[in-house]
Scaffold this motif. Sequence first.
Motif, PDB file in Angstrom:
ATOM      1  N   MET A 113      38.460  44.948  36.634  1.00 37.44           N
ATOM      2  CA  MET A 113      39.768  45.732  36.385  1.00 37.44           C
ATOM      3  C   MET A 113      39.864  45.534  35.231  1.00 37.44           C
ATOM      4  O   MET A 113      39.209  44.841  34.271  1.00 37.44           O
ATOM      5  N   CYS A 114      39.602  46.803  34.563  1.00 40.00           N
ATOM      6  CA  CYS A 114      39.795  47.091  32.326  1.00 40.00           C
ATOM      7  C   CYS A 114      40.276  48.243  32.209  1.00 40.00           C
ATOM      8  O   CYS A 114      40.563  49.412  33.253  1.00 40.00           O
ATOM      9  N   ASP A 115      40.671  48.072  31.235  1.00 46.20           N
ATOM     10  CA  ASP A 115      41.428  48.901  30.598  1.00 46.20           C
ATOM     11  C   ASP A 115      40.356  49.643  29.268  1.00 46.20           C
ATOM     12  O   ASP A 115      39.692  48.461  28.695  1.00 46.20           O
TER      13      ASP A 115
ATOM     14  N   ARG B 241      41.786  53.595  32.757  1.00 48.66           N
ATOM     15  CA  ARG B 241      41.733  52.672  33.658  1.00 48.66           C
ATOM     16  C   ARG B 241      40.928  52.502  35.012  1.00 48.66           C
ATOM     17  O   ARG B 241      40.861  52.898  35.267  1.00 48.66           O
TER      18      ARG B 241
ATOM     19  N   LEU C  41      39.597  50.456  38.844  1.00 41.56           N
ATOM     20  CA  LEU C  41      39.872  49.394  39.050  1.00 41.56           C
ATOM     21  C   LEU C  41      38.398  49.306  40.119  1.00 41.56           C
ATOM     22  O   LEU C  41      38.095  50.793  40.618  1.00 41.56           O
TER      23      LEU C  41
ATOM     24  N   TYR D 220      49.328  44.089  35.333  1.00 40.90           N
ATOM     25  CA  TYR D 220      48.961  42.827  35.025  1.00 40.90           C
ATOM     26  C   TYR D 220      48.940  42.477  36.598  1.00 40.90           C
ATOM     27  O   TYR D 220      49.321  42.289  37.368  1.00 40.90           O
ATOM     28  N   GLU D 221      46.983  42.462  37.143  1.00 41.98           N
ATOM     29  CA  GLU D 221      47.179  41.748  38.305  1.00 41.98           C
ATOM     30  C   GLU D 221      47.299  39.857  38.733  1.00 41.98           C
ATOM     31  O   GLU D 221      45.846  40.308  38.634  1.00 41.98           O
TER      32      GLU D 221
ATOM     33  N   VAL E  87      42.771  38.669  39.004  1.00 36.59           N
ATOM     34  CA  VAL E  87      42.238  40.022  39.038  1.00 36.59           C
ATOM     35  C   VAL E  87      40.888  39.559  37.975  1.00 36.59           C
ATOM     36  O   VAL E  87      41.743  39.334  36.705  1.00 36.59           O
ATOM     37  N   GLN E  88      39.899  40.287  37.919  1.00 38.78           N
ATOM     38  CA  GLN E  88      38.570  39.677  36.452  1.00 38.78           C
ATOM     39  C   GLN E  88      39.288  40.920  36.047  1.00 38.78           C
ATOM     40  O   GLN E  88      39.034  41.632  36.317  1.00 38.78           O
ATOM     41  N   TYR E  89      39.827  40.946  34.946  1.00 40.56           N
ATOM     42  CA  TYR E  89      40.506  41.599  33.992  1.00 40.56           C
ATOM     43  C   TYR E  89      39.269  41.820  32.495  1.00 40.56           C
ATOM     44  O   TYR E  89      39.396  40.679  32.044  1.00 40.56           O
ATOM     45  N   LYS E  90      39.100  43.534  31.871  1.00 42.76           N
ATOM     46  CA  LYS E  90      38.387  43.125  30.362  1.00 42.76           C
ATOM     47  C   LYS E  90      39.355  44.740  30.160  1.00 42.76           C
ATOM     48  O   LYS E  90      39.761  45.341  30.629  1.00 42.76           O
TER      49      LYS E  90
END
Length: 270
Positions: free
Chosen positions: A103-105, A143, A145, A260-261, A264-267
Amino acid sequence: MAVVKLYESDQFLVVNKPYDMFINSDDEREKNTVTCHIASHDSHRANSANPLHFVQRLDYSTSGILCIALTKTAAASAGKLFEKRMTKKYYLAIVRGHIDVEMCDIQYPIGVDQTSSETSHKMIALTETTEAVCGLPRAAHTRLLALETGYYEGNPVSVVLLKPVTGRRHQLRVHCTTIGHTVLGDYTYSERQDTAPHRMFLHATRLVLPLREEPLDIQTLEPFFSDDRFSSRWKPLSAKYNYKNKEDFLAVCDIIDKSYEIGVQYKLFS
């Protein structure tokens, strides 16, 4: 290709727009428009006998949900919700490359690409390397996913869910390109290189419009894997989420809606 009606009332008409079709045109010779399929050619004009009010826009190459107000009052009500960012829009896309985050923003501002011709309407994200050519940048937020990875004609691609928080011209296409994952079949933002696919793989799959008197939550069927021109060239690699039926798609929309999850790998791209 037919323009399929998904919902109709006295106030609103929601259709599934095909790819490679204009919404409307002032050229009376142009018949490849949504307006020509569902009404008279001039119905997008205020002086039409039965005017249509487009409360949102979709690019020529983008398919999916398009909401049309049938009265000025309905258009004003829907317009306020879009203005206040109270609507929710969800897009399925297939992008080039395997995305290395779940997931990223993406929060790069978007402006006019001043290196392109005046008629191309091409946009560009404002980054450290594009300051000199990004005209009139405005804040933008998307956003993403990641849903599944695989190969299209032997080349790595990813299926992603996109949620635009803002609504800038070509926002989803520009943001995907800026992080290195151009939408499959996007002729403009691949610098006219991605010409082999039969379409651009970006589809407006769900629209939530929380109108007081007539709340709308409209969803289309998954558009890509049901098309043999894509599925015959697709080889799956790794699926992170199920998303191809209505219930599963609603579930991944719930995931992308969360701020926020856990796990989850986030950036953040900004």
